[in-house]
Design an enzyme around this catalytic site. Structure first.
Site, PDB file in Angstrom:
ATOM      1  N   SER A   1       0.857  -1.181   0.000  1.00 60.83           N
ATOM      2  CA  SER A   1       0.000   0.000   0.000  1.00 60.83           C
ATOM      3  C   SER A   1       0.902   1.244   0.000  1.00 60.83           C
ATOM      4  O   SER A   1       1.845   1.309  -0.776  1.00 60.83           O
ATOM      5  CB  SER A   1      -0.962  -0.037   1.201  1.00 60.83           C
ATOM      6  OG  SER A   1      -2.019   0.868   1.030  1.00 60.83           O
TER       7      SER A   1
ATOM      8  N   ASP B   1      -8.094  -5.473  -6.211  1.00 65.08           N
ATOM      9  CA  ASP B   1      -7.728  -4.349  -5.348  1.00 65.08           C
ATOM     10  C   ASP B   1      -7.999  -3.017  -6.050  1.00 65.08           C
ATOM     11  O   ASP B   1      -7.417  -2.748  -7.100  1.00 65.08           O
ATOM     12  CB  ASP B   1      -6.250  -4.456  -4.973  1.00 65.08           C
ATOM     13  CG  ASP B   1      -5.776  -3.300  -4.109  1.00 65.08           C
ATOM     14  OD1 ASP B   1      -6.627  -2.623  -3.492  1.00 65.08           O
ATOM     15  OD2 ASP B   1      -4.542  -3.080  -4.055  1.00 65.08           O
TER      16      ASP B   1
ATOM     17  N   HIS C   1      -6.055  -6.448  -1.907  1.00 62.72           N
ATOM     18  CA  HIS C   1      -5.021  -5.550  -1.427  1.00 62.72           C
ATOM     19  C   HIS C   1      -3.945  -6.300  -0.636  1.00 62.72           C
ATOM     20  O   HIS C   1      -4.235  -6.932   0.378  1.00 62.72           O
ATOM     21  CB  HIS C   1      -5.678  -4.491  -0.540  1.00 62.72           C
ATOM     22  CG  HIS C   1      -4.863  -3.262  -0.325  1.00 62.72           C
ATOM     23  ND1 HIS C   1      -4.426  -2.451  -1.351  1.00 62.72           N
ATOM     24  CD2 HIS C   1      -4.407  -2.673   0.813  1.00 62.72           C
ATOM     25  CE1 HIS C   1      -3.747  -1.432  -0.867  1.00 62.72           C
ATOM     26  NE2 HIS C   1      -3.711  -1.544   0.448  1.00 62.72           N
TER      27      HIS C   1
END
Length: 535
Positions: free
Chosen positions: A215, A470, A495
């Site tokens: 991320s 994601d 994700h």
């Protein structure tokens, strides 16, 4: 992530050495349980996505603890449970401002080191980069990077992001100190930490550094390799939104596509039912039936204006957005398949099914009602009290206002949710909380892309890994940029799925992706000595 110090660093402070007393996993479990209670308590008053994210963090920590216990052969219930050497935990003193050497203010930044797999003295170093939440010892105990460290004999090190978790001064969340929270300062923290680890273990060029992040930390991993190639040999950048964007309409485009994707339990019927449900919500809003909406969706109080309504419809959308983003977390009530079953098989109209989805979500998290008061949202983001667990909401929102944008809007025709989720409704929080105007947000987003290169960073030896479920993959690198800046898109995963430890239930595309990542890391380690020698 403050009471400011008087010296600049880096310097060793409160570091537990490798000769620290041993402890059993039982003691670790007690400490973890206390942390978990704090996290759960902090999660009770949040909005739906915040609740979802905090719950995911809980589950990830629980899973990591079980995996660690199993791997070490520890059975906490047995008196004879064997002792083990936990990771080294400590802090280093960092400058509050790396770019002003006349400013002597500092903060203490937390780190962890796991020497368990390291093949001394020439083994590689795997750096796990922290992001917008507190880290724990499991950052060097669990995950695919830990599996690879065991395979390749690496020293595992992890650094918590400045201003998050315990890496913050007591006054760190005050407005005048947030100016020192940025990705550029965070990269400089990594430089200092690299120097600290190098000196602590007498490392040389023979010790190849590879960094990992997912991320926002995935972006930091790519940027650390981009900006400091002499320090880190390669990077694995997972689910990394390297392209800053003010109006991130692509997020909900991916959500819409995922809710219709049969690979993860979606369908066209689900997609259409969600769209119809939110259309009905908007119709009630425009008909000023706010009392009905407040009752139907368990608001803690009346909806007193349009800002309260935006809070409510955003929270309803959060359920679906969170289910898509965290679809691989095995949350039985909060994944695409379970939501789509409710939206297509439940009796009643799509609006009534949305009511059921909301109740299932709230009941699962033991939330009686949802506070949709906009002023309370602003006050929560203005709160300068330090919370050393979970996600730093105030800090992260500040970073979106001053670097990244990332505002997930619903003004595009493909969006399934309420059209009230507009860009002005989100950027207005930047104005209200941080006094950052829309024009300024536009400028900083453009600068971030100029500074790092957006989704064409022109780095080398970076592997960008994304899952096509994601929503954040829309802002990442999806195609090979060169022979050494390559992309890997995993079918049907969400994700940061590749960063988790391997499980027997993992789908084949995820298994194959991890094998490719591991092979790439092995190839980097094989060529590193020759390239380092030639340079």
């Amino acid at each position: 992530p403050r009471a400011a110090g008087s010296e600049t660093g880096p310097a060793l402070c409160s570091v537990a050495s490798s000769s620290r007393p041993r402890r059993t996993m039982r003691a670790s479990k007690l400490a973890f349980g206390a942390w978990l209670l704090l996290l759960l308590a902090a999660a009770q008053g949040g909005k739906h996505f915040r609740l979802f994210r905090q719950y995911v963090l809980q589950r990830q920590e629980e899973r990591a603890m079980k995996e660690t216990s199993r791997r070490l052969g520890l059975v906490p219930q047995r008196p004879e449970a064997r002792e083990w050497d936990p990771p080294i935990e400590g802090t280093i003193r960092q400058p509050l401002d790396h770019f002003n050497r006349e400013d002597w203010l500092t903060f203490h930044q937390r780190f962890w080191i796991n020497e368990e797999y390291w093949q001394r003295p020439g083994g590689p170093v795997f750096l796990y980069i922290g992001g917008e939440a507190a880290l724990s010892e499991f950052s060097v105990l669990s995950g695919h990077h830990v599996e690879m460290a065991q395979k390749y004999g690496a020293l595992l090190v992890a650094l918590e992001h400045r201003f998050y978790g315990a890496s913050i001064n007591l006054d760190g969340l005050q407005d005048q100190n947030l100016q020192f929270l940025s990705s550029q300062q965070a990269l400089s923290d990594l430089v200092s930490f690299h120097q600290f680890v190098t000196q602590k273990y007498n490392l040389t060029q023979a010790n190849t550094w590879i960094c990992f992040g997912g991320s926002y930390p995935g972006s930091l991993a790519a940027w650390f390799r981009l900006k400091f190639p002499h320090l880190v040999f390669a990077a694995v950048s997972s689910s990394a939104p390297v392209r800053a964007q003010l109006d991130f309409k692509g997020y909900n485009q991916v959500v819409a596509h995922s809710l219709s994707n049969p690979v993860v339990g979606g369908s066209k019927e689900c997609h259409d039912a969600v769209a119809e449900a939110f259309s009905a919500v908007d119709s009630l809003v425009f008909a000023e039936q706010l009392e009905k909406l407040a009752k139907d969706f368990r608001s803690c109080g009346p909806l007193k204006g349009i800002n309260d309504v935006v809070d409510m419809v955003s929270s309803l959308a959060d359920i679906f957005m969170g289910a898509v983003q965290y679809n691989d977390e095995d949350i039985s009530w909060g994944n695409v398949a379970s939501l789509c079953r409710l939206m297509t098989l439940q009796t009643g109209s799509p609006y009534q099914r949305l009511m059921v989805v909301n109740s299932v979500f709230m009941n699962s998290l033991k939330v009686e009602c949802l506070d949709n008061t906009y002023e309370n949202t602003l006050n929560e983001l203005r709160d300068t009290n330090i919370t050393m667990s979970g996600v730093g909401e105030r800090q992260w929102f500040f970073q979106t206002c001053t670097e990244f944008g990332y505002y997930q809007t619903c003004e595009d025709s493909t969006c399934l949710f309420s059209r009230l989720m507009s860009l002005p409704s989100q950027v207005n929080i930047c104005v209200e909380v941080f006094n950052v105007s829309l024009k300024r947000v536009q400028e900083v987003v453009a600068y971030t892309n100029e500074y790092y290169g957006a989704d064409h960073p022109k780095a080398s030896r970076v592997l960008f890994v994304n899952g096509d479920i994601d929503p954040w993959h829309a802002l990442s690198v999806l195609r090979n940029q060169s022979h050494s800046e390559v992309a890997l898109l995993i079918n049907g995963t969400a994700h940061c799925a590749n960063m988790m430890s391997s499980r027997s239930t993992d789908p084949l595309p995820l298994i194959q992706a991890r094998e490719r990542i591991s092979a790439q890391v092995g190839e980097w380690l094989e060529i590193a000595p020759e390239i380092t020698r030639d340079s």
